[in-house]
Design an enzyme around this catalytic site. Sequence first.
Site: not given
Ligand code: ACM
Length: 757
Positions: A199, A269, A332, A398
């Site tokens: 990440d 990420h 994201e 998610w």
């Molecule tokens: C996440 O919580 N961004 C998968």
Amino acid sequence: MRRLLLLAMATGLTACATQPKQETAPVDAAPLSLIPMPAQVQRAPGHYRLDAMTTINVAPGDTQAKHVAAQLQGWIRQARGITPAIVEGKGKSGISLATVSSIKGREAYTLDVGANGVRIAANAETGLFYGAVTYWQLLTDPAAQNGVPAVHIVDAPRFEWRGLMLDSSRHFQSVSDIEHLLDQMAMHKLNTFHWHLTDDQGWRLQIEKYPKLTETGACRKAVGPDIALTGGADTPYCGFYTKDEAKQIVAYAAERHITVVPEIEMPGHAQAAVASYPKFGAGSKKLAVSSDWGVNTALYNVDDGTFTFLQDVLDEVMDIFPSTYIHVGGDEAAKDEWERSKTVQAKMKSLGITDEEKMQGWFIARIGTYLDKHGRRLIGWDEILDGDVPASATVMSWRGTEGAIKAANAGHDVVMAPSPTLYLDRLQSTLPDEPPGRPSGQSLRTIYDFDPVPKEIAGANAHHVLGAQVTVFSEYIPTWSRTQHVIFPRIAALAERTWSPKADWNDFVARLPAQMSRYRAAGIVPADGAFAVAIATEEAPGHKAKVTLSNQTGYGTVRYTTDGSAPTAQSTAYTGPFDVDLPSTVRANAFEGGFGLAGPRDREIDAKSLLRRTSDELDMCGDKLVLRLESPNAVDGVRPVYKVDIMDTCWIWKGAKLDGRYGLSVTVDRLPYNYALWKDVKGIVSRKSRSAAGELEVHQDTCDGPKLATIPLAKAKDGRATLDGILPKREGTHDLCFVITGKPGPKMWVLGDVQLR
Ligand code: ACM
């Protein structure tokens, strides 16, 4: 019922079927504390009791049964101090493990306990293992001291993906802690360990071809609570798993019938990777590994060389992890860098792709094709749906369950991991001692109530739901003890909902105390917030306080004392709010079957405490991004925790009685402001300050109402301090609004508590 049984045992009345005449004894009435509850359970009269003569019997040459026998032998030794011999052939008395072809399903098993022994049967080693786990649970029920009650169990899981995701990037866990977690996952019959290894804040897996990923990418600046872990602000927070360690974890998991699914995040990420190898990044700025939580905007670029890098990384990943699924993230990915990059834009043009989200689809599809060629399957967070992903891609939902509904109805397999419901970094209670994390709360009950198949997924597509998992994102979970706190016992709720065909909350809660005792025996400290007593107080006439007690699940009998003594099963039972004289100390716990269900909680109540509110007890002015954060500095060995909206530092005391009050004290603290808020930055509320350090202002009735007090924060000298202010004379009850002026960053002032005088 449990209480009656214990009483019977204490007085020697319990029937024990090892004595023949008691074969006619009634079926043991105590509930079986099995979690997850098996598909079919039929009780029978009698018990089976292990003794030093007991053997574990397997057919000659049945290597699978022999392997599970050795595991069961270890568990029995730990639980009972007896080491049953493993016998190939028919033992005299005991437990038999048999591989039989008539049982359908690799994970299915039958378990029969009778007066003369135990028989576990399955057609594969996994089923035998789960049968052994069920027997071990029966054996370790505190109510089974005199023997395991006779029972016939036919069992198989509802879902094939029963998982837990652990984020080792934001905070890093040791190999032995992960092994401890895998032990516990297995004992809940969970079978998928999704390992979030990369990440923005850290690359945690050794990749031989790209050593800088761990030389550079595994370290970040220590901020806030991390400083206590590294030993100083100048000592970076570092950690990664060598290839051998990762292989060790894969093997340890496999022994326990758990598949490790690695996650290598892309295209976003990616900041730790880009900080290590800037040439693979899409931006022009040189970046460090991030120490900011949130949405960092570093993306990989889309050059062929970057795909070669990613494929090389995946080659090494596939070498370590034999899982069918490889998780490539996809969540994201803020597209700012791609929007600004000439080379990315040129590539999009050459491909005829007109928007960056579709470009992400192209990116993920290219990686998916690579994985397909190697006999693996791509899984990603639900943003992968934004582009044209191949039908073979599996979607992990998610952003609520919407992604899964869309994906399953479009023919993709899906795994349910909805935020906030299954996010274990969300708080599980409103107790004042709850560790830091993200409101709103996701209690044990919220998780238990989650059905992995939402009604919007039509019957014909329900088979696309592979299962569900809880996620442990670790920004606010820096230590193993906190990791235990967030996982246990909520993992038990997830286990039951992904394994058992039926859900029964009341029955589940009644089975939980035995499970809590199993955790403690295994060296796990579970959260007890489902049972612990919350103590609320308010002023009452005649120099008294009215006390209200409650516990989250309502399970057990709440009992309390007011003389400072520890509450016991004989203490006064709570029947409704009661008054105490001032000062008093109330101590309370919930009891069932003579045992305390949680740690006792207490509250000292005096005239002063009734006029104090902590940040937890104040309302927030809004709900932009509320967190419960800990102080970087301990007070009496404990780091205070504060509730704060990091986009609007503003709190409200509803209905403060101001008659006769002329002053107030506020405790404030200074926290690091390490957040990457991307476009949300625009929403930060900034209030005009009069001085560089800012002020805490108190307003009457509303946050724009008359200003009652201004407390300069310079006096707090950049740390925790209690500051005094004067209030003008006011009559009656008013809301008080507390605002901090100025703009947060790189540090932020927070309000700890308010004391009226
Ligand atoms: C996440 O919580 N961004 C998968």
